[in-house]
Design an enzyme around this catalytic site. Structure first.
Site, PDB file in Angstrom:
ATOM      1  CG  MET A 125     -73.141 -10.880   0.494  1.00 25.98           C
ATOM      2  SD  MET A 125     -72.963 -11.594   2.084  1.00 25.98           S
ATOM      3  CE  MET A 125     -75.274 -11.558   2.522  1.00 25.98           C
ATOM      4  CD  GLN A 162     -71.496  -4.914  -5.478  1.00 24.48           C
ATOM      5  OE1 GLN A 162     -71.330  -6.267  -5.954  1.00 24.48           O
ATOM      6  NE2 GLN A 162     -70.939  -3.750  -4.396  1.00 24.48           N
ATOM      7  CB  CYS A 191     -64.905  -8.043  -5.493  1.00 26.17           C
ATOM      8  SG  CYS A 191     -64.349  -9.712  -5.758  1.00 26.17           S
ATOM      9  CG  HIS A 214     -65.474  -4.498   3.937  1.00 21.92           C
ATOM     10  ND1 HIS A 214     -65.462  -6.004   3.546  1.00 21.92           N
ATOM     11  CD2 HIS A 214     -65.400  -4.748   4.899  1.00 21.92           C
ATOM     12  CE1 HIS A 214     -64.588  -6.924   4.079  1.00 21.92           C
ATOM     13  NE2 HIS A 214     -64.659  -6.803   5.828  1.00 21.92           N
ATOM     14  CG  ASN A 231     -69.838  -4.317   4.814  1.00 20.69           C
ATOM     15  OD1 ASN A 231     -68.835  -4.646   4.498  1.00 20.69           O
ATOM     16  ND2 ASN A 231     -70.666  -5.020   5.497  1.00 20.69           N
ATOM     17  N   GLY A 275     -73.814  -7.838   5.746  1.00 23.65           N
ATOM     18  CA  GLY A 275     -73.795  -8.973   5.119  1.00 23.65           C
ATOM     19  C   GLY A 275     -73.764 -10.622   5.654  1.00 23.65           C
ATOM     20  NE  ARG A 276     -69.066 -12.313   6.764  1.00 26.91           N
ATOM     21  CZ  ARG A 276     -67.459 -12.046   6.764  1.00 26.91           C
ATOM     22  NH1 ARG A 276     -66.758 -13.039   6.861  1.00 26.91           N
ATOM     23  NH2 ARG A 276     -67.530 -11.127   7.546  1.00 26.91           N
TER      24      ARG A 276
HETATM   25  C1  FMN Z   1     -70.126 -16.168  -0.013  1.00 30.74           C
HETATM   26  C2  FMN Z   1     -69.437 -13.810   0.056  1.00 30.74           C
HETATM   27  C3  FMN Z   1     -69.878 -12.929  -1.409  1.00 30.74           C
HETATM   28  C4  FMN Z   1     -69.957 -12.181  -1.322  1.00 30.74           C
HETATM   29  N1  FMN Z   1     -70.196 -10.717  -2.400  1.00 30.74           N
HETATM   30  C5  FMN Z   1     -70.028  -9.420  -2.359  1.00 30.74           C
HETATM   31  C6  FMN Z   1     -70.399  -9.210  -3.533  1.00 30.74           C
HETATM   32  O1  FMN Z   1     -70.948  -9.475  -4.680  1.00 30.74           O
HETATM   33  N2  FMN Z   1     -70.267  -7.862  -3.811  1.00 30.74           N
HETATM   34  C7  FMN Z   1     -69.660  -7.178  -2.350  1.00 30.74           C
HETATM   35  O2  FMN Z   1     -69.545  -5.563  -2.858  1.00 30.74           O
HETATM   36  N3  FMN Z   1     -69.331  -7.690  -1.342  1.00 30.74           N
HETATM   37  C8  FMN Z   1     -70.032  -9.205  -1.048  1.00 30.74           C
HETATM   38  N4  FMN Z   1     -69.353  -9.767  -0.197  1.00 30.74           N
HETATM   39  C9  FMN Z   1     -68.818  -9.342   0.792  1.00 30.74           C
HETATM   40  C10 FMN Z   1     -69.681  -8.042   1.504  1.00 30.74           C
HETATM   41  O3  FMN Z   1     -70.920  -8.006   0.791  1.00 30.74           O
HETATM   42  C11 FMN Z   1     -69.481  -8.049   3.360  1.00 30.74           C
HETATM   43  O4  FMN Z   1     -68.791  -6.423   2.559  1.00 30.74           O
HETATM   44  C12 FMN Z   1     -68.245  -8.707   3.357  1.00 30.74           C
HETATM   45  O5  FMN Z   1     -68.697 -10.003   3.855  1.00 30.74           O
HETATM   46  C13 FMN Z   1     -68.141  -8.009   5.235  1.00 30.74           C
HETATM   47  O6  FMN Z   1     -69.423  -7.210   6.021  1.00 30.74           O
HETATM   48  P1  FMN Z   1     -69.715  -8.499   7.064  1.00 30.74           P
HETATM   49  O7  FMN Z   1     -68.926  -8.879   7.968  1.00 30.74           O
HETATM   50  O8  FMN Z   1     -71.407  -8.176   7.558  1.00 30.74           O
HETATM   51  O9  FMN Z   1     -70.440 -10.529   6.422  1.00 30.74           O
HETATM   52  C14 FMN Z   1     -69.134 -11.172  -0.344  1.00 30.74           C
HETATM   53  C15 FMN Z   1     -69.295 -11.702   1.430  1.00 30.74           C
HETATM   54  C16 FMN Z   1     -69.516 -13.402   0.998  1.00 30.74           C
HETATM   55  C17 FMN Z   1     -69.239 -14.002   2.659  1.00 30.74           C
END
Ligand code: FMN
Length: 320
Positions: free
Chosen positions: A1, A53, A83, A154, A194, A216-217
């Site tokens: 992330m 990634q 993204c 996602h 996801n 992720g979060r």
């Molecule tokens: C601060 C932040 C940065 C992120 N950067 C990326 C990233 O570099 N690549 C990616 O595939 N997803 C990125 N995401 C999205 C997460 O990987 C994920 O798809 C999204 O937050 C939903 O999943 P979650 O609810 O489990 O967090 C980012 C999310 C956050 C909050």
């Protein structure tokens, strides 16, 4: 992330789970090719298995970056097609590529020609008005035909105009059924779900319908949930590592980082949520966030935080 995780975070998460696959934050293909590779791609032996990634949409550049990633020891190359940030759209990659399945397929094919590790794709269920089940299947089928077997989806679409990246992770509703349908209709593909998975019970429930889950979060903000992953999902017999043990296991990494001129906060910022939900969580977090940022902050700041969180804990090295 992006802006959140890095190799220090992965070193910490790897202490909590030996088996979960970890992903790097997105690194653009051009940064890998032209940037400070040692800094961008350096990883710790302990991080494996770890996927790199990549962001990009130029097949040749992605292929070159993937080959470099493989040389650096990554176990998988993942292409970001999820993204939604403007910066990324300007470079014509990330989620906007969902409208160009043939280009994504060309990127996958080019990368696969250069590497022997798996090439996977992380995408959304849709973008803007392209959000039907059929459109998702068409995207996945086109990319799968180029040799991608693993899709991390996602489970919400992205609105490319009008929503910030943060809103695009919260506002469009989650549609898990859409991802379950994708798996049901494409049983030969590995479909990883996801989005919004807050704990391991939720993860387990999704696994009745899909092949894998990505957190992720929740993994970042409440990292201790990772401690039960191995026993629960990988049939490991080892007891979950305790929080204090996790900190102790991180100490050598922190010491190495400090000795190489790094700052304490670079590592410990990733552990602020370790005691989330525990009685002294707030004091632990406050101690680290106030003191670890100071010039010259050393390992004592981390050990003091441990004493604050668990006053009766005897630090292994100190007890010798
Ligand atoms: C601060 C932040 C940065 C992120 N950067 C990326 C990233 O570099 N690549 C990616 O595939 N997803 C990125 N995401 C999205 C997460 O990987 C994920 O798809 C999204 O937050 C939903 O999943 P979650 O609810 O489990 O967090 C980012 C999310 C956050 C909050």
């Amino acid at each position: 992330m992006m802006d959140w995780t890095d190799r220090h975070c992965r070193a910490f998460h790897r202490i909590l789970t030996r088996h979960a696959l970890l992903y790097t934050e997105m690194v653009t293909a051009n940064a890998v090719i032209h940037g400070d590779r040692a800094r961008l791609l350096a990883s710790d032996e302990s991080e494996h298995p770890v996927a790199l990634q990549l962001g990009g949409s130029d097949p040749a550049a992605l292929a070159e970056a993937a080959a470099i990633g493989e040389r650096y020891g990554y176990d998988e190359i993942n292409l970001n097609v999820g993204c939604p940030s403007d910066r990324v759209q300007e470079g014509r990659f990330g989620a906007c590529l969902m409208s160009e399945p043939e280009l994504v397929a060309a990127c996958v094919a080019a990368m696969r020609q250069r590497v022997s590790i798996p090439v996977t794709v992380k995408c959304r269920i849709g973008i803007d008005d392209q959000d039907s089940e059929g459109a998702l299947q068409h995207f996945v089928d086109t990319v799968a035909a180029a040799g991608c077997q693993i899709f991390i989806v996602h489970a919400r679409k992205a609105w490319l105009e009008g929503l910030s990246p943060k809103e695009n992770r919260e506002v469009p509703p989650l549609d898990y059924a859409r991802v379950y349908q994708l798996k049901a209709s494409r049983p030969d593909l590995t479909i990883v779900l996801n989005g919004g998975i807050a704990d391991l019970d939720a993860a387990q429930a999704h696994l009745k319908h899909v092949d894998g889950v990505m957190l992720g979060r929740a993994a970042y903000q409440t990292p201790y949930l990772l401690a039960d992953v191995d026993r629960r999902f990988f049939a490991a017999s080892r007891e979950p590592v305790r929080r204090a043990q996790a900190i102790e296991a991180l100490v050598p990494h922190v010491v190495r980082h400090l000795q190489s001129g790094g700052r304490l906060n670079n590592v410990v910022r990733h552990i602020l949520g370790l005691y989330h939900g525990q009685p002294r969580a707030r004091a632990f977090r406050r101690h680290l966030s106030e003191l670890a940022v100071k010039d010259g902050a050393g390992i004592a700041v981390l050990l003091d935080a441990l004493s604050i969180a668990e006053p009766s804990h005897q630090f292994a090295a100190a007890a010798e």
